[in-house]
Design a protein around this motif. Structure first.
Motif, PDB file in Angstrom:
ATOM      1  N   PRO A  49     -42.482   7.147 -31.510  1.00 17.38           N
ATOM      2  CA  PRO A  49     -42.854   6.342 -30.112  1.00 17.38           C
ATOM      3  C   PRO A  49     -43.360   5.561 -29.317  1.00 17.38           C
ATOM      4  O   PRO A  49     -43.361   5.528 -28.660  1.00 17.38           O
ATOM      5  CB  PRO A  49     -42.471   8.101 -29.721  1.00 17.38           C
ATOM      6  CG  PRO A  49     -41.658   8.556 -31.438  1.00 17.38           C
ATOM      7  CD  PRO A  49     -42.274   7.898 -31.646  1.00 17.38           C
ATOM      8  N   GLN A  50     -45.020   6.727 -29.409  1.00 13.01           N
ATOM      9  CA  GLN A  50     -45.679   6.123 -28.563  1.00 13.01           C
ATOM     10  C   GLN A  50     -45.976   3.897 -28.791  1.00 13.01           C
ATOM     11  O   GLN A  50     -46.332   4.493 -28.043  1.00 13.01           O
ATOM     12  CB  GLN A  50     -47.295   6.723 -28.798  1.00 13.01           C
ATOM     13  CG  GLN A  50     -47.670   6.834 -30.218  1.00 13.01           C
ATOM     14  CD  GLN A  50     -48.713   7.577 -30.789  1.00 13.01           C
ATOM     15  OE1 GLN A  50     -49.811   7.901 -30.477  1.00 13.01           O
ATOM     16  NE2 GLN A  50     -48.186   9.106 -31.579  1.00 13.01           N
ATOM     17  N   MET A  51     -46.461   4.120 -29.951  1.00 12.15           N
ATOM     18  CA  MET A  51     -46.704   2.752 -30.329  1.00 12.15           C
ATOM     19  C   MET A  51     -45.754   1.723 -30.026  1.00 12.15           C
ATOM     20  O   MET A  51     -45.568   0.773 -29.584  1.00 12.15           O
ATOM     21  CB  MET A  51     -46.316   2.383 -32.255  1.00 12.15           C
ATOM     22  CG  MET A  51     -47.956   2.875 -32.144  1.00 12.15           C
ATOM     23  SD  MET A  51     -48.885   2.034 -31.630  1.00 12.15           S
ATOM     24  CE  MET A  51     -49.078   0.245 -32.095  1.00 12.15           C
ATOM     25  N   VAL A  52     -44.211   2.388 -29.659  1.00 10.36           N
ATOM     26  CA  VAL A  52     -42.882   1.453 -29.508  1.00 10.36           C
ATOM     27  C   VAL A  52     -42.705   1.165 -27.870  1.00 10.36           C
ATOM     28  O   VAL A  52     -42.826   0.656 -27.313  1.00 10.36           O
ATOM     29  CB  VAL A  52     -41.947   2.173 -29.653  1.00 10.36           C
ATOM     30  CG1 VAL A  52     -40.868   1.689 -28.671  1.00 10.36           C
ATOM     31  CG2 VAL A  52     -41.600   1.850 -31.418  1.00 10.36           C
ATOM     32  N   LYS A  53     -43.228   2.317 -27.452  1.00  7.48           N
ATOM     33  CA  LYS A  53     -43.287   3.145 -25.777  1.00  7.48           C
ATOM     34  C   LYS A  53     -44.870   1.234 -26.110  1.00  7.48           C
ATOM     35  O   LYS A  53     -44.920   0.315 -24.535  1.00  7.48           O
ATOM     36  CB  LYS A  53     -43.957   3.469 -25.569  1.00  7.48           C
ATOM     37  CG  LYS A  53     -44.625   3.615 -24.153  1.00  7.48           C
ATOM     38  CD  LYS A  53     -43.370   3.437 -23.013  1.00  7.48           C
ATOM     39  CE  LYS A  53     -43.471   3.363 -21.740  1.00  7.48           C
ATOM     40  NZ  LYS A  53     -44.484   2.879 -20.657  1.00  7.48           N
ATOM     41  N   THR A  54     -45.911   0.964 -26.215  1.00  8.14           N
ATOM     42  CA  THR A  54     -46.972   0.344 -25.795  1.00  8.14           C
ATOM     43  C   THR A  54     -46.925  -0.792 -25.994  1.00  8.14           C
ATOM     44  O   THR A  54     -46.378  -2.011 -25.687  1.00  8.14           O
ATOM     45  CB  THR A  54     -48.122   0.692 -27.083  1.00  8.14           C
ATOM     46  OG1 THR A  54     -48.787   2.442 -26.938  1.00  8.14           O
ATOM     47  CG2 THR A  54     -49.163  -0.224 -26.929  1.00  8.14           C
ATOM     48  N   ALA A  55     -45.854  -1.369 -26.980  1.00 12.54           N
ATOM     49  CA  ALA A  55     -45.345  -2.000 -27.608  1.00 12.54           C
ATOM     50  C   ALA A  55     -44.478  -2.942 -26.774  1.00 12.54           C
ATOM     51  O   ALA A  55     -44.453  -4.230 -26.494  1.00 12.54           O
ATOM     52  CB  ALA A  55     -44.279  -2.861 -29.034  1.00 12.54           C
ATOM     53  N   TYR A  56     -43.899  -2.667 -25.993  1.00 13.39           N
ATOM     54  CA  TYR A  56     -43.072  -2.706 -24.955  1.00 13.39           C
ATOM     55  C   TYR A  56     -43.348  -3.130 -24.177  1.00 13.39           C
ATOM     56  O   TYR A  56     -42.981  -3.648 -22.985  1.00 13.39           O
ATOM     57  CB  TYR A  56     -41.698  -1.377 -24.216  1.00 13.39           C
ATOM     58  CG  TYR A  56     -41.078  -1.456 -23.334  1.00 13.39           C
ATOM     59  CD1 TYR A  56     -39.492  -1.880 -23.535  1.00 13.39           C
ATOM     60  CD2 TYR A  56     -41.163  -1.374 -21.835  1.00 13.39           C
ATOM     61  CE1 TYR A  56     -38.837  -2.635 -22.062  1.00 13.39           C
ATOM     62  CE2 TYR A  56     -40.602  -1.352 -20.728  1.00 13.39           C
ATOM     63  CZ  TYR A  56     -39.928  -2.285 -21.235  1.00 13.39           C
ATOM     64  OH  TYR A  56     -38.557  -2.238 -20.130  1.00 13.39           O
ATOM     65  N   ASP A  57     -44.951  -2.343 -22.938  1.00 17.56           N
ATOM     66  CA  ASP A  57     -45.272  -2.820 -22.273  1.00 17.56           C
ATOM     67  C   ASP A  57     -46.506  -3.599 -22.331  1.00 17.56           C
ATOM     68  O   ASP A  57     -46.507  -4.762 -21.628  1.00 17.56           O
ATOM     69  CB  ASP A  57     -46.816  -1.806 -21.815  1.00 17.56           C
ATOM     70  CG  ASP A  57     -46.012   0.316 -21.170  1.00 17.56           C
ATOM     71  OD1 ASP A  57     -44.625  -0.049 -21.145  1.00 17.56           O
ATOM     72  OD2 ASP A  57     -46.465   0.735 -21.181  1.00 17.56           O
ATOM     73  N   LEU A  58     -47.132  -4.406 -23.704  1.00 20.00           N
ATOM     74  CA  LEU A  58     -47.626  -5.312 -23.865  1.00 20.00           C
ATOM     75  C   LEU A  58     -46.539  -6.102 -24.149  1.00 20.00           C
ATOM     76  O   LEU A  58     -47.041  -7.593 -23.119  1.00 20.00           O
ATOM     77  CB  LEU A  58     -47.384  -5.209 -25.544  1.00 20.00           C
ATOM     78  CG  LEU A  58     -49.693  -5.086 -25.657  1.00 20.00           C
ATOM     79  CD1 LEU A  58     -49.459  -4.363 -27.408  1.00 20.00           C
ATOM     80  CD2 LEU A  58     -50.222  -5.579 -25.626  1.00 20.00           C
TER      81      LEU A  58
END
Length: 314
Positions: free
Chosen positions: A274-283
Protein backbone atom coordinates in the motif's frame (compact mmCIF):
# COMPACT_ATOMS: atom_id res chain seq x y z
CA UNK A 1 56.69 46.75 -22.58
CA UNK A 2 57.49 49.05 -25.58
CA UNK A 3 55.13 47.05 -27.75
CA UNK A 4 52.28 47.38 -25.24
CA UNK A 5 52.92 51.19 -24.86
CA UNK A 6 52.93 51.57 -28.63
CA UNK A 7 49.65 49.60 -28.88
CA UNK A 8 47.97 51.78 -26.22
CA UNK A 9 49.31 54.98 -27.82
CA UNK A 10 48.01 53.96 -31.23
CA UNK A 11 44.70 53.03 -29.73
CA UNK A 12 44.39 56.43 -28.07
CA UNK A 13 45.18 58.26 -31.31
CA UNK A 14 42.59 56.21 -33.19
CA UNK A 15 40.06 56.98 -30.50
CA UNK A 16 40.72 60.70 -30.72
CA UNK A 17 40.34 60.49 -34.47
CA UNK A 18 36.94 58.94 -33.95
CA UNK A 19 37.87 55.77 -35.75
CA UNK A 20 37.32 53.36 -32.85
CA UNK A 21 36.29 53.40 -29.21
CA UNK A 22 39.49 52.80 -27.19
CA UNK A 23 37.51 50.73 -24.67
CA UNK A 24 36.77 48.21 -27.39
CA UNK A 25 40.47 47.41 -27.74
CA UNK A 26 40.48 45.54 -24.44
CA UNK A 27 36.97 44.15 -24.65
CA UNK A 28 36.57 40.38 -24.55
CA UNK A 29 36.14 38.93 -28.02
CA UNK A 30 32.56 37.89 -28.74
CA UNK A 31 32.13 34.16 -28.71
CA UNK A 32 30.42 32.65 -31.66
CA UNK A 33 26.91 31.74 -30.63
CA UNK A 34 26.19 28.05 -30.80
CA UNK A 35 22.64 26.85 -31.08
CA UNK A 36 21.68 23.52 -29.63
CA UNK A 37 19.30 21.60 -31.79
CA UNK A 38 16.44 20.30 -29.65
CA UNK A 39 16.40 16.53 -29.67
CA UNK A 40 13.01 14.91 -29.21
CA UNK A 41 11.64 11.44 -29.54
CA UNK A 42 10.26 10.57 -32.93
CA UNK A 43 6.68 10.83 -31.68
CA UNK A 44 7.31 14.38 -30.44
CA UNK A 45 7.76 13.51 -26.77
CA UNK A 46 10.26 15.64 -24.90
CA UNK A 47 11.02 12.79 -22.48
CA UNK A 48 9.88 9.20 -21.97
CA UNK A 49 9.25 7.38 -18.70
CA UNK A 50 9.29 3.59 -18.64
CA UNK A 51 7.94 1.64 -15.67
CA UNK A 52 8.75 -2.01 -15.01
CA UNK A 53 6.46 -4.28 -12.99
CA UNK A 54 8.25 -7.50 -12.11
CA UNK A 55 5.98 -10.58 -12.08
CA UNK A 56 8.20 -12.99 -10.15
CA UNK A 57 6.48 -14.32 -7.04
CA UNK A 58 5.60 -17.96 -7.29
CA UNK A 59 8.64 -18.65 -9.43
CA UNK A 60 11.23 -18.31 -6.68
CA UNK A 61 13.23 -21.33 -5.47
CA UNK A 62 12.60 -22.86 -2.06
CA UNK A 63 13.98 -20.75 0.80
CA UNK A 64 14.68 -17.81 -1.50
CA UNK A 65 16.14 -14.60 -0.12
CA UNK A 66 13.61 -12.61 1.90
CA UNK A 67 13.46 -9.93 4.64
CA UNK A 68 13.77 -12.67 7.25
CA UNK A 69 17.22 -13.48 8.72
CA UNK A 70 19.07 -16.14 6.76
CA UNK A 71 19.55 -18.29 9.83
CA UNK A 72 17.15 -21.12 9.11
CA UNK A 73 18.62 -24.54 9.83
CA UNK A 74 19.28 -26.73 6.81
CA UNK A 75 16.47 -29.07 5.84
CA UNK A 76 13.61 -26.80 6.94
CA UNK A 77 11.23 -24.82 4.76
CA UNK A 78 11.03 -21.04 5.34
CA UNK A 79 7.25 -20.81 5.67
CA UNK A 80 6.97 -17.11 6.63
CA UNK A 81 9.17 -16.15 3.67
CA UNK A 82 6.81 -18.01 1.36
CA UNK A 83 3.95 -15.80 2.51
CA UNK A 84 6.06 -12.72 1.75
CA UNK A 85 6.31 -13.88 -1.86
CA UNK A 86 2.63 -14.85 -1.99
CA UNK A 87 1.80 -11.23 -1.24
CA UNK A 88 3.14 -10.38 -4.68
CA UNK A 89 0.39 -12.16 -6.58
CA UNK A 90 -2.36 -12.01 -3.94
CA UNK A 91 -2.13 -8.27 -3.30
CA UNK A 92 0.80 -6.60 -5.05
CA UNK A 93 0.10 -7.06 -8.77
CA UNK A 94 -3.68 -6.50 -8.46
CA UNK A 95 -3.10 -3.27 -6.50
CA UNK A 96 -0.53 -2.00 -8.99
CA UNK A 97 -2.80 -2.80 -11.94
CA UNK A 98 -5.56 -0.68 -10.42
CA UNK A 99 -3.08 2.11 -9.80
CA UNK A 100 -1.85 2.13 -13.42
CA UNK A 101 -5.46 2.31 -14.60
CA UNK A 102 -6.13 5.21 -12.25
CA UNK A 103 -3.07 7.01 -13.61
CA UNK A 104 -3.86 6.17 -17.24
CA UNK A 105 -0.48 4.64 -18.03
CA UNK A 106 0.79 1.32 -19.42
CA UNK A 107 3.84 -0.52 -18.12
CA UNK A 108 6.08 -3.46 -18.97
CA UNK A 109 5.76 -6.57 -16.84
CA UNK A 110 8.81 -8.83 -16.81
CA UNK A 111 7.38 -12.29 -16.17
CA UNK A 112 9.11 -15.40 -14.83
CA UNK A 113 7.77 -18.46 -16.66
CA UNK A 114 7.04 -20.57 -13.57
CA UNK A 115 5.35 -17.60 -11.86
CA UNK A 116 3.07 -17.20 -14.87
CA UNK A 117 2.16 -20.88 -14.90
CA UNK A 118 1.33 -20.72 -11.20
CA UNK A 119 -0.92 -17.67 -11.62
CA UNK A 120 -2.17 -17.80 -15.24
CA UNK A 121 -5.32 -15.73 -14.71
CA UNK A 122 -3.38 -12.88 -13.16
CA UNK A 123 -0.76 -12.97 -15.92
CA UNK A 124 -3.49 -12.81 -18.53
CA UNK A 125 -5.14 -9.93 -16.72
CA UNK A 126 -1.91 -7.94 -16.97
CA UNK A 127 -2.01 -8.27 -20.75
CA UNK A 128 -5.78 -7.81 -21.00
CA UNK A 129 -5.44 -4.48 -19.25
CA UNK A 130 -3.04 -3.26 -21.92
CA UNK A 131 0.38 -3.87 -20.45
CA UNK A 132 3.37 -5.52 -22.09
CA UNK A 133 4.46 -9.01 -21.08
CA UNK A 134 8.24 -9.35 -21.35
CA UNK A 135 10.29 -12.51 -20.71
CA UNK A 136 12.25 -12.94 -17.50
CA UNK A 137 13.54 -16.51 -17.79
CA UNK A 138 11.79 -19.75 -16.95
CA UNK A 139 12.72 -19.54 -13.26
CA UNK A 140 15.13 -17.79 -10.91
CA UNK A 141 18.16 -19.88 -11.72
CA UNK A 142 21.23 -18.30 -13.29
CA UNK A 143 21.66 -18.50 -17.05
CA UNK A 144 25.08 -16.95 -17.62
CA UNK A 145 26.70 -20.28 -16.73
CA UNK A 146 24.59 -22.44 -19.06
CA UNK A 147 25.64 -23.91 -22.38
CA UNK A 148 24.28 -22.30 -25.54
CA UNK A 149 21.56 -24.91 -26.00
CA UNK A 150 20.58 -25.04 -22.33
CA UNK A 151 20.31 -21.27 -22.13
CA UNK A 152 18.31 -21.18 -25.34
CA UNK A 153 15.84 -23.67 -23.88
CA UNK A 154 15.68 -21.70 -20.63
CA UNK A 155 14.78 -18.48 -22.46
CA UNK A 156 12.44 -20.15 -24.94
CA UNK A 157 10.52 -22.09 -22.27
CA UNK A 158 9.91 -18.90 -20.30
CA UNK A 159 8.71 -17.01 -23.37
CA UNK A 160 6.43 -19.85 -24.44
CA UNK A 161 4.88 -20.02 -20.96
CA UNK A 162 3.95 -16.35 -21.32
CA UNK A 163 2.57 -16.73 -24.84
CA UNK A 164 0.57 -19.85 -23.98
CA UNK A 165 -0.92 -18.25 -20.89
CA UNK A 166 -1.54 -14.67 -22.02
CA UNK A 167 -1.56 -14.83 -25.82
CA UNK A 168 1.19 -12.18 -25.85
CA UNK A 169 4.41 -12.95 -27.71
CA UNK A 170 7.23 -11.37 -25.67
CA UNK A 171 9.83 -9.38 -27.62
CA UNK A 172 11.80 -8.04 -24.64
CA UNK A 173 14.06 -9.79 -22.16
CA UNK A 174 15.42 -9.29 -18.64
CA UNK A 175 17.87 -11.77 -17.11
CA UNK A 176 17.88 -12.63 -13.41
CA UNK A 177 19.66 -9.70 -11.72
CA UNK A 178 20.63 -8.52 -15.23
CA UNK A 179 23.35 -11.20 -15.38
CA UNK A 180 23.18 -12.37 -18.97
CA UNK A 181 25.87 -14.60 -20.39
CA UNK A 182 28.14 -14.20 -23.39
CA UNK A 183 25.64 -16.08 -25.58
CA UNK A 184 22.45 -14.42 -24.35
CA UNK A 185 22.11 -11.71 -26.97
CA UNK A 186 22.84 -14.10 -29.83
CA UNK A 187 20.13 -16.41 -28.50
CA UNK A 188 17.64 -13.58 -28.13
CA UNK A 189 18.26 -12.44 -31.70
CA UNK A 190 17.89 -16.02 -32.93
CA UNK A 191 14.59 -16.41 -31.08
CA UNK A 192 13.12 -13.22 -32.53
CA UNK A 193 13.40 -10.86 -29.57
CA UNK A 194 13.74 -7.13 -30.36
CA UNK A 195 15.33 -5.74 -27.21
CA UNK A 196 16.84 -6.45 -23.81
CA UNK A 197 17.16 -4.27 -20.71
CA UNK A 198 20.21 -5.70 -18.96
CA UNK A 199 22.33 -2.60 -19.47
CA UNK A 200 22.97 0.44 -17.29
CA UNK A 201 25.28 2.38 -19.62
CA UNK A 202 22.98 5.13 -20.94
CA UNK A 203 19.92 7.21 -20.12
CA UNK A 204 18.42 6.66 -23.55
CA UNK A 205 17.81 3.60 -25.74
CA UNK A 206 20.36 2.67 -28.39
CA UNK A 207 21.05 0.06 -31.04
CA UNK A 208 23.76 -2.59 -31.07
CA UNK A 209 24.68 -5.18 -33.66
CA UNK A 210 23.88 -8.79 -32.80
CA UNK A 211 24.50 -11.41 -35.48
CA UNK A 212 24.95 -8.50 -37.92
CA UNK A 213 21.42 -7.23 -37.24
CA UNK A 214 20.05 -4.30 -35.26
CA UNK A 215 19.08 -5.08 -31.69
CA UNK A 216 17.74 -2.50 -29.22
CA UNK A 217 18.96 -1.84 -25.70
CA UNK A 218 16.32 -0.20 -23.50
CA UNK A 219 18.38 0.71 -20.41
CA UNK A 220 17.26 -0.48 -16.99
CA UNK A 221 17.77 1.09 -13.58
CA UNK A 222 19.18 0.33 -10.17
CA UNK A 223 18.96 3.91 -8.91
CA UNK A 224 15.16 3.97 -9.17
CA UNK A 225 14.47 0.37 -8.23
CA UNK A 226 12.45 -0.70 -5.19
CA UNK A 227 14.29 -3.98 -4.66
CA UNK A 228 17.57 -2.12 -4.27
CA UNK A 229 16.35 0.97 -2.41
CA UNK A 230 13.41 -0.22 -0.32
CA UNK A 231 14.35 -3.83 0.31
CA UNK A 232 18.13 -3.58 -0.06
CA UNK A 233 18.86 -0.23 1.59
CA UNK A 234 15.74 0.13 3.75
CA UNK A 235 14.76 3.45 2.21
CA UNK A 236 11.56 5.03 3.50
CA UNK A 237 8.89 5.81 0.92
CA UNK A 238 9.83 9.50 1.27
CA UNK A 239 13.44 8.71 0.43
CA UNK A 240 12.37 6.64 -2.55
CA UNK A 241 10.10 9.44 -3.79
CA UNK A 242 12.79 12.10 -3.45
CA UNK A 243 15.45 9.98 -5.14
CA UNK A 244 13.29 9.25 -8.18
CA UNK A 245 12.06 12.86 -8.26
CA UNK A 246 15.66 14.14 -8.31
CA UNK A 247 16.47 11.73 -11.14
CA UNK A 248 13.46 12.91 -13.12
CA UNK A 249 14.14 16.61 -12.53
CA UNK A 250 17.70 16.34 -13.85
CA UNK A 251 16.76 14.23 -16.86
CA UNK A 252 13.88 16.54 -17.69
CA UNK A 253 16.25 19.51 -17.74
CA UNK A 254 18.62 17.62 -20.04
CA UNK A 255 15.74 16.53 -22.26
CA UNK A 256 15.40 20.01 -23.67
CA UNK A 257 18.33 19.17 -25.94
CA UNK A 258 18.93 15.42 -25.58
CA UNK A 259 16.83 12.30 -25.86
CA UNK A 260 16.27 11.17 -22.28
CA UNK A 261 14.53 8.18 -20.69
CA UNK A 262 13.68 7.63 -17.03
CA UNK A 263 13.29 4.03 -15.84
CA UNK A 264 11.50 3.07 -12.63
CA UNK A 265 11.18 -0.50 -11.38
CA UNK A 266 8.64 -2.08 -9.02
CA UNK A 267 8.55 -5.70 -7.83
CA UNK A 268 5.29 -7.46 -7.08
CA UNK A 269 5.84 -8.11 -3.34
CA UNK A 270 7.58 -4.76 -2.70
CA UNK A 271 6.18 -2.16 -5.08
CA UNK A 272 2.73 -3.64 -4.63
CA UNK A 273 2.52 -2.73 -0.94
CA UNK A 274 0.00 0.00 0.00
CA UNK A 275 2.67 2.53 0.93
CA UNK A 276 4.63 2.00 -2.28
CA UNK A 277 1.58 2.13 -4.53
CA UNK A 278 0.63 5.46 -2.93
CA UNK A 279 4.19 6.67 -3.46
CA UNK A 280 4.13 5.52 -7.10
CA UNK A 281 0.85 7.37 -7.60
CA UNK A 282 2.32 10.60 -6.21
CA UNK A 283 5.45 10.22 -8.33
CA UNK A 284 3.58 9.67 -11.56
CA UNK A 285 1.21 12.56 -10.85
CA UNK A 286 4.21 14.82 -10.26
CA UNK A 287 5.83 13.72 -13.51
CA UNK A 288 2.58 14.09 -15.48
CA UNK A 289 2.49 17.79 -14.63
CA UNK A 290 5.53 18.35 -16.84
CA UNK A 291 4.97 19.23 -20.47
CA UNK A 292 6.02 16.72 -23.12
CA UNK A 293 6.52 13.68 -20.89
CA UNK A 294 5.01 10.40 -22.04
CA UNK A 295 4.81 6.98 -20.40
CA UNK A 296 5.60 4.07 -22.70
CA UNK A 297 5.94 0.31 -22.61
CA UNK A 298 9.40 -0.93 -23.45
CA UNK A 299 8.25 -2.69 -26.64
CA UNK A 300 6.95 0.69 -27.83
CA UNK A 301 10.29 2.31 -26.99
CA UNK A 302 12.17 -0.42 -28.86
CA UNK A 303 9.99 -0.01 -31.93
CA UNK A 304 10.51 3.76 -31.99
CA UNK A 305 14.23 3.31 -31.48
CA UNK A 306 14.61 0.93 -34.41
CA UNK A 307 13.06 3.38 -36.87
CA UNK A 308 14.49 6.64 -35.53
CA UNK A 309 17.38 7.88 -37.68
CA UNK A 310 18.77 9.82 -34.71
CA UNK A 311 19.18 6.72 -32.55
CA UNK A 312 22.67 6.16 -31.15
CA UNK A 313 24.34 3.06 -32.58
CA UNK A 314 27.09 1.40 -30.55
Amino acid sequence: MDTRRTFIKQGSLLGVAGIINPLEIFAQPKLKETSKEKTKWSDGSRMVVSISMQFESGGQPENAESPFPQNLEAGYKDLPAETWYQYGYKEGIPRMLDNWDKLGIKVTSHMVGTAVLKNPDLAKEVVDRGHEAAAHGMNWSSQYNLSYEDEKKFIKDGAEAIKKTTGFNPVGYNANWLRRGENTLDILQELGFKYHIDDLSRDEPFIIQVKNKDFVVVPYTLRCNDILLIEGKSFSTDQFFNQVKAEFDQLYEESEFKKRQLSISFHDRIGGSPQMVKTAYDLVRYIQKHKGVSFKRKDEIAEMTLFDKLTIKD
